[in-house]
Design an enzyme around this catalytic site. Structure first.
Site, PDB file in Angstrom:
ATOM      1  N   HIS B 233     -39.401  23.407  90.790  1.00  0.00           N
ATOM      2  CA  HIS B 233     -40.829  22.884  90.251  1.00  0.00           C
ATOM      3  C   HIS B 233     -41.117  23.627  89.121  1.00  0.00           C
ATOM      4  O   HIS B 233     -41.520  22.924  88.149  1.00  0.00           O
ATOM      5  CB  HIS B 233     -42.020  23.031  91.232  1.00  0.00           C
ATOM      6  CG  HIS B 233     -43.248  22.291  90.948  1.00  0.00           C
ATOM      7  ND1 HIS B 233     -43.383  20.765  91.400  1.00  0.00           N
ATOM      8  CD2 HIS B 233     -44.158  22.451  90.080  1.00  0.00           C
ATOM      9  CE1 HIS B 233     -44.310  20.439  90.655  1.00  0.00           C
ATOM     10  NE2 HIS B 233     -44.952  21.608  90.024  1.00  0.00           N
ATOM     11  N   TYR B 237     -42.544  22.398  84.632  1.00  0.00           N
ATOM     12  CA  TYR B 237     -43.291  22.801  83.795  1.00  0.00           C
ATOM     13  C   TYR B 237     -42.692  23.398  82.360  1.00  0.00           C
ATOM     14  O   TYR B 237     -43.154  23.351  81.396  1.00  0.00           O
ATOM     15  CB  TYR B 237     -44.568  23.887  84.391  1.00  0.00           C
ATOM     16  CG  TYR B 237     -45.211  23.303  85.371  1.00  0.00           C
ATOM     17  CD1 TYR B 237     -46.408  22.200  84.993  1.00  0.00           C
ATOM     18  CD2 TYR B 237     -45.175  23.439  86.616  1.00  0.00           C
ATOM     19  CE1 TYR B 237     -46.987  21.629  85.715  1.00  0.00           C
ATOM     20  CE2 TYR B 237     -46.003  22.771  87.711  1.00  0.00           C
ATOM     21  CZ  TYR B 237     -46.631  21.748  87.206  1.00  0.00           C
ATOM     22  OH  TYR B 237     -47.617  21.063  88.012  1.00  0.00           O
ATOM     23  N   HIS B 384     -41.786   7.783  89.855  1.00  0.00           N
ATOM     24  CA  HIS B 384     -42.658   8.655  89.452  1.00  0.00           C
ATOM     25  C   HIS B 384     -42.037   9.762  88.443  1.00  0.00           C
ATOM     26  O   HIS B 384     -42.872   9.784  87.538  1.00  0.00           O
ATOM     27  CB  HIS B 384     -42.930   9.564  90.741  1.00  0.00           C
ATOM     28  CG  HIS B 384     -43.574  10.996  90.468  1.00  0.00           C
ATOM     29  ND1 HIS B 384     -45.040  11.141  90.182  1.00  0.00           N
ATOM     30  CD2 HIS B 384     -42.892  12.222  90.580  1.00  0.00           C
ATOM     31  CE1 HIS B 384     -45.335  12.472  89.712  1.00  0.00           C
ATOM     32  NE2 HIS B 384     -44.135  12.840  89.761  1.00  0.00           N
ATOM     33  N   PHE B 385     -40.916  10.127  88.784  1.00  0.00           N
ATOM     34  CA  PHE B 385     -40.542  11.136  87.544  1.00  0.00           C
ATOM     35  C   PHE B 385     -40.125  10.711  86.139  1.00  0.00           C
ATOM     36  O   PHE B 385     -40.035  11.122  85.389  1.00  0.00           O
ATOM     37  CB  PHE B 385     -39.510  12.108  88.084  1.00  0.00           C
ATOM     38  CG  PHE B 385     -38.212  11.803  88.534  1.00  0.00           C
ATOM     39  CD1 PHE B 385     -37.212  11.073  87.504  1.00  0.00           C
ATOM     40  CD2 PHE B 385     -37.737  11.688  90.110  1.00  0.00           C
ATOM     41  CE1 PHE B 385     -35.948  10.535  88.075  1.00  0.00           C
ATOM     42  CE2 PHE B 385     -36.376  11.123  90.325  1.00  0.00           C
ATOM     43  CZ  PHE B 385     -35.654  10.766  89.513  1.00  0.00           C
ATOM     44  N   HIS B 386     -39.719   9.198  86.235  1.00  0.00           N
ATOM     45  CA  HIS B 386     -39.492   8.562  84.922  1.00  0.00           C
ATOM     46  C   HIS B 386     -41.045   8.376  84.130  1.00  0.00           C
ATOM     47  O   HIS B 386     -40.814   8.322  83.010  1.00  0.00           O
ATOM     48  CB  HIS B 386     -38.940   7.323  85.326  1.00  0.00           C
ATOM     49  CG  HIS B 386     -37.392   7.366  85.377  1.00  0.00           C
ATOM     50  ND1 HIS B 386     -36.970   7.434  86.770  1.00  0.00           N
ATOM     51  CD2 HIS B 386     -36.368   7.418  84.511  1.00  0.00           C
ATOM     52  CE1 HIS B 386     -35.715   7.665  86.576  1.00  0.00           C
ATOM     53  NE2 HIS B 386     -35.248   7.805  85.317  1.00  0.00           N
ATOM     54  N   ARG B 447     -33.814   5.957  97.165  1.00  0.00           N
ATOM     55  CA  ARG B 447     -33.526   6.173  95.761  1.00  0.00           C
ATOM     56  C   ARG B 447     -31.964   6.410  95.888  1.00  0.00           C
ATOM     57  O   ARG B 447     -31.330   6.758  96.867  1.00  0.00           O
ATOM     58  CB  ARG B 447     -34.317   7.548  95.183  1.00  0.00           C
ATOM     59  CG  ARG B 447     -34.024   8.871  95.724  1.00  0.00           C
ATOM     60  CD  ARG B 447     -34.903   9.858  95.247  1.00  0.00           C
ATOM     61  NE  ARG B 447     -34.411  10.575  93.945  1.00  0.00           N
ATOM     62  CZ  ARG B 447     -34.642  11.793  93.784  1.00  0.00           C
ATOM     63  NH1 ARG B 447     -35.466  12.444  94.408  1.00  0.00           N
ATOM     64  NH2 ARG B 447     -33.998  12.232  92.696  1.00  0.00           N
ATOM     65  N   ARG B 448     -31.145   6.466  94.771  1.00  0.00           N
ATOM     66  CA  ARG B 448     -29.947   7.195  94.678  1.00  0.00           C
ATOM     67  C   ARG B 448     -29.026   6.260  95.416  1.00  0.00           C
ATOM     68  O   ARG B 448     -28.086   6.845  96.053  1.00  0.00           O
ATOM     69  CB  ARG B 448     -29.757   8.611  95.297  1.00  0.00           C
ATOM     70  CG  ARG B 448     -30.552   9.481  94.398  1.00  0.00           C
ATOM     71  CD  ARG B 448     -30.649  11.059  94.703  1.00  0.00           C
ATOM     72  NE  ARG B 448     -30.552  11.819  93.878  1.00  0.00           N
ATOM     73  CZ  ARG B 448     -31.005  13.167  94.224  1.00  0.00           C
ATOM     74  NH1 ARG B 448     -30.658  13.586  95.369  1.00  0.00           N
ATOM     75  NH2 ARG B 448     -31.129  14.249  93.106  1.00  0.00           N
TER      76      ARG B 448
HETATM   77  C1  HEM Z   1     -32.856   4.854  79.134  1.00  0.00           C
HETATM   78  C2  HEM Z   1     -33.927   4.887  79.953  1.00  0.00           C
HETATM   79  C3  HEM Z   1     -33.773   5.226  81.350  1.00  0.00           C
HETATM   80  C4  HEM Z   1     -33.567   4.397  82.310  1.00  0.00           C
HETATM   81  C5  HEM Z   1     -33.144   2.988  82.297  1.00  0.00           C
HETATM   82  C6  HEM Z   1     -33.331   5.196  83.571  1.00  0.00           C
HETATM   83  C7  HEM Z   1     -32.911   4.689  84.828  1.00  0.00           C
HETATM   84  C8  HEM Z   1     -32.620   5.271  85.865  1.00  0.00           C
HETATM   85  C9  HEM Z   1     -31.883   4.918  87.042  1.00  0.00           C
HETATM   86  C10 HEM Z   1     -31.576   3.539  87.344  1.00  0.00           C
HETATM   87  C11 HEM Z   1     -31.652   6.152  87.875  1.00  0.00           C
HETATM   88  C12 HEM Z   1     -30.901   6.092  89.233  1.00  0.00           C
HETATM   89  C13 HEM Z   1     -32.017   6.035  90.207  1.00  0.00           C
HETATM   90  C14 HEM Z   1     -31.135   6.196  91.589  1.00  0.00           C
HETATM   91  O1  HEM Z   1     -30.268   5.459  92.043  1.00  0.00           O
HETATM   92  O2  HEM Z   1     -31.911   6.753  92.476  1.00  0.00           O
HETATM   93  C15 HEM Z   1     -32.200   7.272  87.274  1.00  0.00           C
HETATM   94  C16 HEM Z   1     -32.064   8.670  87.620  1.00  0.00           C
HETATM   95  C17 HEM Z   1     -32.569   9.597  86.997  1.00  0.00           C
HETATM   96  N1  HEM Z   1     -33.242   9.609  85.559  1.00  0.00           N
HETATM   97 FE1  HEM Z   1     -33.452   8.019  84.549  1.00  0.00          FE
HETATM   98  N2  HEM Z   1     -33.598   6.356  83.232  1.00  0.00           N
HETATM   99  C18 HEM Z   1     -33.962   6.513  81.973  1.00  0.00           C
HETATM  100  C19 HEM Z   1     -34.326   7.570  81.243  1.00  0.00           C
HETATM  101  C20 HEM Z   1     -34.399   8.716  81.896  1.00  0.00           C
HETATM  102  C21 HEM Z   1     -35.010   9.886  81.087  1.00  0.00           C
HETATM  103  C22 HEM Z   1     -35.569   9.924  79.545  1.00  0.00           C
HETATM  104  C23 HEM Z   1     -35.214  10.989  81.821  1.00  0.00           C
HETATM  105  C24 HEM Z   1     -35.724  12.403  81.988  1.00  0.00           C
HETATM  106  C25 HEM Z   1     -35.657  13.030  80.823  1.00  0.00           C
HETATM  107  C26 HEM Z   1     -34.420  10.744  83.137  1.00  0.00           C
HETATM  108  C27 HEM Z   1     -34.007  11.304  84.234  1.00  0.00           C
HETATM  109  C28 HEM Z   1     -33.534  10.886  85.250  1.00  0.00           C
HETATM  110  C29 HEM Z   1     -33.375  11.710  86.666  1.00  0.00           C
HETATM  111  C30 HEM Z   1     -33.744  13.303  86.868  1.00  0.00           C
HETATM  112  C31 HEM Z   1     -32.850  10.856  87.700  1.00  0.00           C
HETATM  113  C32 HEM Z   1     -32.318  11.260  88.987  1.00  0.00           C
HETATM  114  C33 HEM Z   1     -30.821  11.284  89.244  1.00  0.00           C
HETATM  115  C34 HEM Z   1     -30.765  11.663  90.678  1.00  0.00           C
HETATM  116  O3  HEM Z   1     -31.494  11.044  91.443  1.00  0.00           O
HETATM  117  O4  HEM Z   1     -29.737  12.356  90.840  1.00  0.00           O
HETATM  118  N3  HEM Z   1     -34.146   9.252  83.094  1.00  0.00           N
HETATM  119  N4  HEM Z   1     -32.610   6.959  85.933  1.00  0.00           N
HETATM  120 CU   LIG Z   2     -42.814  19.614  92.044  1.00  0.00          CU
END
Ligand code: HEM
Ligand SMILES: [Cu+2]
Ligand SMILES: [Cu+2]
Lengths: 158, 558
Positions: B233, B237, B384-386, B447-448
């Site tokens: 968490h 921040y 949310h986190f996006h 998710r995932r």
């Molecule tokens: C280019 C633009 C982006 C697209 C299209 C995108 C798309 C995605 C997708 C489809 C997932 C997989 C979700 C899943 O299967 O649960 C994901 C996971 C994630 N994304 Fe992105 N994302 C983008 C940019 C970002 C940015 C800028 C960040 C943070 C700086 C970010 C952080 C994350 C994180 C932390 C996960 C989680 C991975 C996990 O569940 O283990 N993403 N994203």
């Molecule tokens: Cu938190």
């Protein structure tokens, strides 16, 4: 500190909003004992198949409802199909035989993590009869997206 | 004029003779961040398409989970950390008028973190670490994955030390001056980070590395989750505070206005030092093995930490209004039209604030454990986190990169048109992506997951159209990320050389603070923060360690 009038107003409003958020939680806590879900009970994860608490898997009727005992493993639930009655409290007890899994009953708030070495337990009531999809919602390996089960809630009216 | 923007003689600037130390150091970090972002964006496109169950030729489950691991690590851990390190060094040199020191320590941190990044990423790409960026045991990756992460953390500690030592040297020479606001925010960032990383370092060094090397046979997954989320968490921040620094200290000037309130901004950063850490159990609402009462304590602290963000929303918006009014706006809302919407730093921040406001509502839902049960680990969280780290933070950083790179490299921004549309593409893409994911999440989609069809189940069929919208959003986001990369690379290779402009920090609207105040007593704030951590964690941790527990052997099902 030199703080403008509008800013003070906003700070009070923000504070009030946060207090309102917290109050809803307190009301839930006091009124309907709506606590965070929790259960603290451990188990040897290498012996779940022989542990007495997980010998009788599936639903067992109890006087005031049912208890459902499930083992989660890569990439299935044991048992994979569960029958319970509508309108009665159902207590789920789960553990994992290998990695961390999830157990999420789609369309309800029945949802828990299933962590090896620990027993998850929660009680819920299903009001609407029908077939529910249960999915694993914690990544557990290559076939995580295939890990699912069926929950059938039986009742008088459909 | 404020102390900060009256540029003293010794402020280093890139001269024709070649970059000075800070410029070189900051750019070295910035490029690791930018490249990590570029690679992770390409993987993200494939993930968004895969979720819509499109039959793409290279699409396999193994590839998907490998990719999500790499995307999460490169975005959330590498892009953010390296950008923040770069920005921290810029703030030291441009607000304290001295170069970061000791230099050897700064470069040591860089090479350690880079080596760690390469080790971890290489292990992921070789298929031996598809454990996602949360690496929950007993999923077990190759030891090099955990060792690489440890190196990144140690590298970031070197950075933290350089930041604090540089501050101390400045403070010795300026015993009564207030810390410049941007530096104040970065010191808060460093303190939050140092408190947070104790958790992940303990998990990594005491639990994961010995276990993955086979030195100990089993691991306690709940203890690992407690340590991870103790870190996880405040990590949020650590990402957010530098973005707030940019909002408070760069945006008002770009918007043509002044910072609405300097002392409140200082208070905000102090509140984050105090409240960032003692809230980790709100990520473990659905976990067994953690008692309800302690989950409750963390819930209340979680709501308290909304307060500094509310103040930020007000102060930053008010600063923009000051800018619009300075350009002649008189009506209730016409100041909005007067703002520099064509400036990529401004539009990035303004749009990221809108996305963050939506993300904040989702965050309050996640923090309410009753509602959390509906959305926990569903696509809602991904939506949310996006909005938060993926937009409020990442989009702000992209806008800041457009501002900083010319000022560090002495080259004019190239492909300015692409830079101008890029934030808008991100906004549109993110709205499509995140709103559809919030909705499928509420409908129960986890998710995932590589594929969302669940053998043709009726419940899963209902998610279909929305996963398609999410994929379209992913395409927009990917194009936006591509534009960003083109501008960065184009600027570095082809930008016209010229004397770099100075970095202009915002002036406060009301008279600035002229003397050192209680806000600058960092040792005091750190001590209180540690006390709160002890209150929130000491007993539950102790009770956990005392309980009869059984370890888990490792599994690598990928
Ligand atoms: C280019 C633009 C982006 C697209 C299209 C995108 C798309 C995605 C997708 C489809 C997932 C997989 C979700 C899943 O299967 O649960 C994901 C996971 C994630 N994304 Fe992105 N994302 C983008 C940019 C970002 C940015 C800028 C960040 C943070 C700086 C970010 C952080 C994350 C994180 C932390 C996960 C989680 C991975 C996990 O569940 O283990 N993403 N994203
Ligand atoms: Cu938190
Ligand atoms: Cu799973």
């Amino acid at each position: 500190m030199n703080v403008s009038f509008y800013e003070k107003l906003w700070m009070w409003a923000s504070g009030a909003l946060i207090i309102a958020f917290v109050t809803t939680i307190l009301v839930g806590l006091a009124g309907s004992a709506l606590q965070p879900p929790s259960h603290v009970e451990t188990i040897d994860p290498t012996k779940v198949w022989s542990d007495g608490r997980f010998q009788h898997r599936g639903a067992t009727l109890t006087p005031d409802g049912a208890t459902v005992v499930i083992i989660a493993m890569m990439f299935a639930y044991q048992p994979a199909e569960i029958h319970v009655a509508a309108g009665k409290p159902v207590t789920f007890r789960l553990t994992s035989a290998d990695v961390t899994h999830g157990f999420s009953i789609v369309g309800t708030n029945g949802n828990t993590m299933v962590v090896p070495g620990y027993i998850s337990q929660f009680t819920t009531v299903f009001h609407t009869p029908g077939e529910y999809l249960v999915v694993c919602n914690e990544y557990c390996g290559l076939s995580h997206h295939l890990m699912s089960a069926k929950l059938i809630v039986e009742g008088a009216q459909p | 004029m404020t102390r900060a923007d009256r540029r003293p003689r010794e402020v280093p600037t890139a001269s024709r003779a070649g970059p000075r130390f800070t410029e070189k150091l900051a750019q070295a970090h910035l490029w690791v961040a930018v490249l990590a972002f570029g690679i992770a964006s390409a993987m993200a496109l494939m993930q968004a398409l895969s979720r819509a169950s499109l039959d793409l030729p290279w699409r396999t489950a193994g590839m998907y989970y490998l990719s999500v691991t790499a995307h999460g690590v490169l975005m959330a851990l590498v892009f953010t950390t390296f950008f923040i390190m770069a920005f921290g060094y810029v703030v030291v040199s441009r607000t304290l008028s001295r170069e970061p020191a000791p230099r050897v320590l700064a470069w040591t941190g860089y090479w350690l973190a880079l080596t760690g990044t390469l080790a971890t990423t290489g292990t992921i790409l070789s298929g031996k670490a598809s454990v996602l960026y949360t690496f929950y045991p007993p999923l077990m990756a190759h030891p090099l994955f955990y060792i690489g992460l440890a190196l990144v953390v140690v590298g970031s500690w070197c950075w933290s030390a350089v930041m604090l030592l540089s501050y101390r040297a400045w403070r010795r020479a300026n015993p009564d001056a207030p810390t410049p606001l941007a530096m104040h925010g970065m010191i808060a960032t460093v303190i939050v980070w140092l408190i947070a990383t104790v958790g992940v370092a303990a998990e990594d060094l005491i639990q994961l590395i010995p276990w993955s090397l086979g030195l100990v046979p089993t691991i306690d997954p709940v203890l690992a989750r407690m340590l991870f989320w103790y870190f996880g968490h405040p990590l949020v921040y650590f990402w957010l505070l530098p973005a707030y620094v940019i909002w408070y200290t760069l945006l008002p000037r770009v918007a043509g206005g002044k910072l609405f309130s300097d002392p409140l901004a200082r208070l905000v950063f102090v509140l984050f030092i105090l409240l960032s850490a003692p809230v980790g159990f709100h990520h473990q609402f659905m976990d067994p093995g953690v008692s309800a009462g302690w989950k409750m304590v963390h819930t209340f602290l979680t709501f308290a930490i909304l307060f500094p963000s509310f103040i930020t929303a007000f102060t930053v918006t008010a600063s923009m209004e000051v800018g619009g009014r300075a350009k002649g706006a008189t009506g209730l809302f016409d100041w909005i039209a007067k703002l520099p919407w064509r400036d990529p730093l401004f539009s990035s921040i303004a749009l990221s604030m809108i996305l963050f406001a939506i993300g904040g509502i989702g965050g309050a839902i996640n923090a309410s454990f009753g509602m959390n049960a509906v959305v926990h680990n569903t696509a809602f969280i991904q939506g949310h986190f996006h909005l938060t780290v993926g937009s409020a933070v990442a989009l702000t950083f992209m806008g800041a990169a457009y501002y900083l790179l010319p000022r560090l490299s002495g080259r004019e921004l190239e492909l300015g048109l692409l830079a101008r549309v890029q934030p808008y593409l991100w906004f549109v893409g993110m709205m499509l992506f995140s709103i559809s994911n919030h909705m499928t999440g509420l409908m129960g989609m986890p998710r995932r997951i590589y594929d969302a069809s669940y053998g043709g189940s009726a419940a899963a069929a209902a998610w279909r159209g929305l996963t398609g919208i999410s994929a379209v959003g992913g395409v927009f986001l990917f194009v936006s990320a591509g534009f960003f990369m083109l501008v960065m690379i184009g600027t570095a290779l082809a930008g016209r050389r010229r004397e770099p402009e100075p970095i202009l920090w915002a002036e406060p609207l009301s008279p600035e603070i002229t003397r050192r105040t209680v806000f600058d007593r960092y040792a005091l704030w750190t001590a209180i923060a540690i006390l709160l951590v002890i209150v929130a964690y000491a007993y539950p941790l102790w009770a956990h360690l005392r309980m009869a527990r059984f370890g888990s052997p490792g599994f690598s099902p990928f």
